[in-house]
Write a protein that holds these residues in place. Sequence first.
Motif, mmCIF file in Angstrom:
data_model
loop_
_atom_site.group_PDB
_atom_site.id
_atom_site.type_symbol
_atom_site.label_atom_id
_atom_site.label_comp_id
_atom_site.label_asym_id
_atom_site.label_seq_id
_atom_site.Cartn_x
_atom_site.Cartn_y
_atom_site.Cartn_z
ATOM 1 N N SER A 12 5.562 0.493 2.112
ATOM 2 C CA SER A 12 5.663 -0.335 1.192
ATOM 3 C C SER A 12 5.891 -0.124 -0.176
ATOM 4 O O SER A 12 6.190 -0.673 -1.083
ATOM 5 C CB SER A 12 4.871 -1.740 1.439
ATOM 6 O OG SER A 12 3.528 -1.445 1.200
ATOM 7 N N SER A 13 5.426 1.090 -0.781
ATOM 8 C CA SER A 13 5.271 1.286 -1.980
ATOM 9 C C SER A 13 4.838 2.927 -2.205
ATOM 10 O O SER A 13 4.828 3.653 -1.190
ATOM 11 C CB SER A 13 4.108 0.743 -2.695
ATOM 12 O OG SER A 13 2.796 1.152 -2.214
ATOM 13 N N ALA A 17 7.084 4.666 0.101
ATOM 14 C CA ALA A 17 8.798 4.349 -0.066
ATOM 15 C C ALA A 17 9.458 5.276 -0.306
ATOM 16 O O ALA A 17 10.981 5.484 -0.063
ATOM 17 C CB ALA A 17 8.548 3.286 -1.074
ATOM 18 N N ARG A 36 2.954 -5.295 4.081
ATOM 19 C CA ARG A 36 3.536 -6.154 3.377
ATOM 20 C C ARG A 36 5.094 -6.312 3.702
ATOM 21 O O ARG A 36 6.026 -5.460 3.447
ATOM 22 C CB ARG A 36 3.498 -5.687 2.119
ATOM 23 C CG ARG A 36 1.982 -5.935 1.700
ATOM 24 C CD ARG A 36 1.816 -5.425 0.156
ATOM 25 N NE ARG A 36 2.022 -4.053 -0.189
ATOM 26 C CZ ARG A 36 1.738 -3.341 -1.217
ATOM 27 N NH1 ARG A 36 1.147 -3.968 -2.203
ATOM 28 N NH2 ARG A 36 2.031 -1.908 -1.120
ATOM 29 N N ASP A 38 7.464 -8.509 2.750
ATOM 30 C CA ASP A 38 8.500 -8.752 1.838
ATOM 31 C C ASP A 38 9.054 -7.381 1.183
ATOM 32 O O ASP A 38 10.214 -7.152 0.919
ATOM 33 C CB ASP A 38 7.962 -9.669 0.646
ATOM 34 C CG ASP A 38 6.538 -9.251 0.141
ATOM 35 O OD1 ASP A 38 6.066 -8.587 0.785
ATOM 36 O OD2 ASP A 38 6.438 -9.559 -0.955
ATOM 37 N N ARG A 39 8.008 -6.528 1.043
ATOM 38 C CA ARG A 39 8.229 -5.221 0.207
ATOM 39 C C ARG A 39 9.119 -4.243 1.494
ATOM 40 O O ARG A 39 9.971 -3.698 0.914
ATOM 41 C CB ARG A 39 6.989 -4.533 -0.077
ATOM 42 C CG ARG A 39 6.401 -5.300 -1.164
ATOM 43 C CD ARG A 39 5.402 -4.106 -1.999
ATOM 44 N NE ARG A 39 4.939 -4.736 -3.069
ATOM 45 C CZ ARG A 39 4.486 -3.791 -4.047
ATOM 46 N NH1 ARG A 39 4.465 -2.622 -3.982
ATOM 47 N NH2 ARG A 39 4.017 -4.479 -5.266
ATOM 48 N N ASP A 42 12.651 -5.469 1.621
ATOM 49 C CA ASP A 42 13.509 -4.915 0.182
ATOM 50 C C ASP A 42 13.609 -3.603 0.455
ATOM 51 O O ASP A 42 14.818 -3.236 -0.034
ATOM 52 C CB ASP A 42 12.602 -5.303 -0.733
ATOM 53 C CG ASP A 42 12.398 -6.819 -1.255
ATOM 54 O OD1 ASP A 42 13.336 -7.728 -0.787
ATOM 55 O OD2 ASP A 42 11.491 -7.073 -1.964
#
Length: 255
Positions: A12-13, A17, A36, A38-39, A42
């Motif tokens: 997620s990051s 990511a 997460r 939502d992430r 996206d």
Amino acid sequence: MSTRIAVVTGASSGIGAATARRLDAEGFHVVAVARREDRLHDLVGSLTSATAVVADITSDASVAAMADALAHTVSSLDGSLELLVNNAGGAVGADPVEQADLAGWQWMFDVNVLGTVRVTKALLPLLERSGRGTVVVMSSTAGLIVYEGGGGYAAAKHAQTAVAETLRLELSGRPIRVVEIDPGMVRTDEFSLNRFGGDAEKAAAVYAGVAEPLIAEDIADCIAWTATRPHHVNIDRLVVRPLAQAAQHKVHRVL
């Protein structure tokens, strides 16, 4: 040819990511795993071929559900799981051992070590079935040498390194490579911020005066390179630091 599938945890990051984006560019169908939702969505929405799976790698039930979802993805795509990137992890705190926050130590062990074992154990059958599996373990230079204030994180990363080395021995003769990546100083949006409980000033001080720390894309590049070597080539361990970091304790800073 069947669809080549890669699983990336902690997607997620940060490095996760960046790795998902890079593997997508390399032609993999990326299964992005993180907590997460939502992430994740996206990220997946920005990729050419990807699936989001919400999962907590510290939970047996969550990882089992993730493995079931992945098996369905493999079947629906007529694909093969060729790559697992055990990226999820992190650090909390920088206290000396005599003042150790044991809850923080427990969390670091659960995420970095047991999370890696839990996910790897669940996905090994699919990786072996591909006939050309690769397991990447994202450790750290903290898994090779200790430093003051890093006892909990270094202990967890040393354990994670031991898992990678042991797994490589135990899988000898089977079609699964085990690659350990050990980054030094990498500047991402969240790693140091999370380590210092959201204290942006302390997080920024880690990189103060360092002209060019590594960034997430640098590590994603290393992961992609190791994963795309001919399958008979196993990069056992890749240690990568910025030019400014000659060793764990020696960093060139321009102040």
